[in-house]
Design an enzyme around this catalytic site. Structure first.
Site, PDB file in Angstrom:
ATOM      1  N   LYS A 210       0.881  -1.153   0.000  1.00  0.00           N
ATOM      2  CA  LYS A 210       0.000   0.000   0.000  1.00  0.00           C
ATOM      3  C   LYS A 210       0.915   1.198   0.000  1.00  0.00           C
ATOM      4  CE  LYS A 210      -3.536   2.311   2.569  1.00  0.00           C
ATOM      5  NZ  LYS A 210      -4.494   2.211   3.645  1.00  0.00           N
ATOM      6  N   LYS A 263      -2.158  -1.785  -4.081  1.00  0.00           N
ATOM      7  CA  LYS A 263      -2.881  -0.520  -4.243  1.00  0.00           C
ATOM      8  C   LYS A 263      -1.929   0.642  -4.102  1.00  0.00           C
ATOM      9  CE  LYS A 263      -5.187   1.674  -0.460  1.00  0.00           C
ATOM     10  NZ  LYS A 263      -6.020   1.611   0.682  1.00  0.00           N
TER      11      LYS A 263
HETATM   12  C1  PBG Z   1      -7.794   2.639   5.263  1.00  0.00           C
HETATM   13  C2  PBG Z   1      -7.957   2.656   3.784  1.00  0.00           C
HETATM   14  C3  PBG Z   1      -7.751   3.727   2.895  1.00  0.00           C
HETATM   15  C4  PBG Z   1      -8.059   3.264   1.623  1.00  0.00           C
HETATM   16  C5  PBG Z   1      -8.424   1.928   1.768  1.00  0.00           C
HETATM   17  N1  PBG Z   1      -8.333   1.573   3.084  1.00  0.00           N
HETATM   18  C6  PBG Z   1      -7.375   5.124   3.163  1.00  0.00           C
HETATM   19  C7  PBG Z   1      -6.011   5.492   3.530  1.00  0.00           C
HETATM   20  O1  PBG Z   1      -5.129   4.661   3.731  1.00  0.00           O
HETATM   21  O2  PBG Z   1      -5.817   6.697   3.704  1.00  0.00           O
HETATM   22  C8  PBG Z   1      -8.027   4.086   0.381  1.00  0.00           C
HETATM   23  C9  PBG Z   1      -8.898   3.609  -0.724  1.00  0.00           C
HETATM   24  C10 PBG Z   1      -9.208   4.629  -1.764  1.00  0.00           C
HETATM   25  O3  PBG Z   1      -8.583   5.716  -1.838  1.00  0.00           O
HETATM   26  O4  PBG Z   1     -10.104   4.361  -2.551  1.00  0.00           O
HETATM   27  N2  PBG Z   1      -6.484   2.610   5.675  1.00  0.00           N
HETATM   28 ZN    ZN Z   2      -6.061   3.204   7.786  1.00  0.00          ZN
END
Ligand code: PBG
Ligand code: ZN
Length: 340
Positions: A210, A263
């Site tokens: 991520k 992602k």
């Molecule tokens: C929670 C989470 C996030 C996303 C998915 N799970 C937000 C973040 O990490 O700030 C983002 C998904 C998206 O932008 O569509 N941690």
């Molecule tokens: Zn989070």
């Protein structure tokens, strides 16, 4: 007879003649190794603690946030069109509910647990996934539990994430997908599921990579989860960190993950291909995140691209790179666009 300039005598190889191979629409379809199908799409659903709410957020076009009382009416036509899977996100709007350990994440009367129960009851075949994180439920908006100086406490964070995941599983979730990026959470979740005797019922999907970046803005608008101070750079990966992604993948395989997720999507397809090479025995999912989706909508609005064409092009790219599944805000459209 054979006068064509393509003949080898003229200096051009016969291999230069490709167009006959994709002249017909069916022959063009045959060029793809795999095709988009409805079963590959996972739709993100935002459930808030305002039971009657149903609002659209300007930065995330066509996506609504629903109170629990609005969820079934919204979901029914989608399930009828062939929706197979959702991933749930909880949103806390009420004042004073967020705290330093994210108690609301797995509150039995909170939005996520209520939504799992409701969807399980009304759509018994729907595959219910839950994003597991604390940022939507903590008062500081970070994904874990913090020390007084704002730094992360790894061990209590992982224990808390583990128990949230197990509580989602107990409520009836088919899959838990921790997105917090805390070290060691996959193992903690697996052990928790074993203890709860749910290890043979629940899939653990690791957000193996991520990446930190500018693409999560609309999500934070709809989920109200922007950190109140600082950023997430001490736990989300730096965008150049391909090596870290590979190491996280190896670690999460060893900790017992059942599937992997990368992602964001479009800017990270090299990571998807590498993950495919390293874990070809696992389902691999890609998340086209809110910022990517919103950018495509913005480009379509400006007349730069056709929305449907660019959506197909993007998701075909995910397939080519090696993803088998997508978490996609375009899911409702694809349920209309695809035959099966
Ligand atoms: C929670 C989470 C996030 C996303 C998915 N799970 C937000 C973040 O990490 O700030 C983002 C998904 C998206 O932008 O569509 N941690
Ligand atoms: Zn989070």
């Amino acid at each position: 007879m054979h006068q064509a300039s393509y003949l080898p005598e003229s200096g051009t190889s016969i291999l230069s003649v490709l167009q006959g191979g994709y002249n017909h629409p069916l022959a063009r379809e045959w060029q793809a190794e795999r095709h988009l199908r409805k079963l590959m799409f996972i739709f993100p659903i935002f459930v808030s603690d305002d039971d009657e709410e149903e609002v659209e957020i300007p930065s995330l076009p066509r996506i609504k946030r629903h109170g629990i009382n609005k969820l079934l009416n919204y979901m029914k036509p989608l399930v009828e069109k062939g929706l197979k899977a959702v991933i749930l996100f909880g949103v806390i709007l009420k004042e004073g509910v967020k705290d330093d350990v994210g108690t609301a994440a797995d509150d039995p009367n909170g939005p996520v647990i209520q939504a799992i129960r409701l969807l399980r009851k009304h759509f018994p075949d729907l595959y219910i996934m839950c994003d597991v994180c604390l940022c939507e439920y903590t008062d500081h908006g970070h994904c874990g539990i913090l020390n007084d100086d704002g730094s992360l406490k790894r061990e209590p964070s992982v224990l808390r994430i583990g128990s949230v995941a197990v509580n989602y599983a107990k409520a009836g979730a088919n899959c838990v997908a921790p997105s917090d990026m805390m070290d060691g959470r996959i193992k903690e979740i697996k052990l928790g599921l074993i203890q709860a005797k749910l290890e043979n019922k629940v899939l653990v999907m690791s957000y193996l990579a991520k990446f930190l970046g500018s693409l999560y803005g609309p999500f934070r608008d709809i989920a109200g989860s922007a950190p109140s101070h600082g950023d997430r750079k001490l736990y989300q990966l730096p965008s150049g960190g391909a090596g870290l992604a590979r190491r996280a993948l190896v670690r999460d395989m060893e900790e017992g993950a059942d599937a992997f997720l990368v992602k964001p999507s479009t800017f990270y397809l090299d990571i998807v291909s590498e993950a495919l090479r390293m874990c070809k025995d696992y389902p691999l999912c890609v998340y086209q995140v809110s910022g990517e989706y919103a950018m495509l909508h913005a480009a379509a609005e400006k007349g730069v691209v056709d929305l449907k064409e660019i959506a197909f092009e993007a998701h075909n790219g995910f397939l080519r790179a090696g993803a088998r599944l997508f978490i996609s805000y375009f899911t409702p459209e694809f349920l209309d666009w695809l035959d099966e």
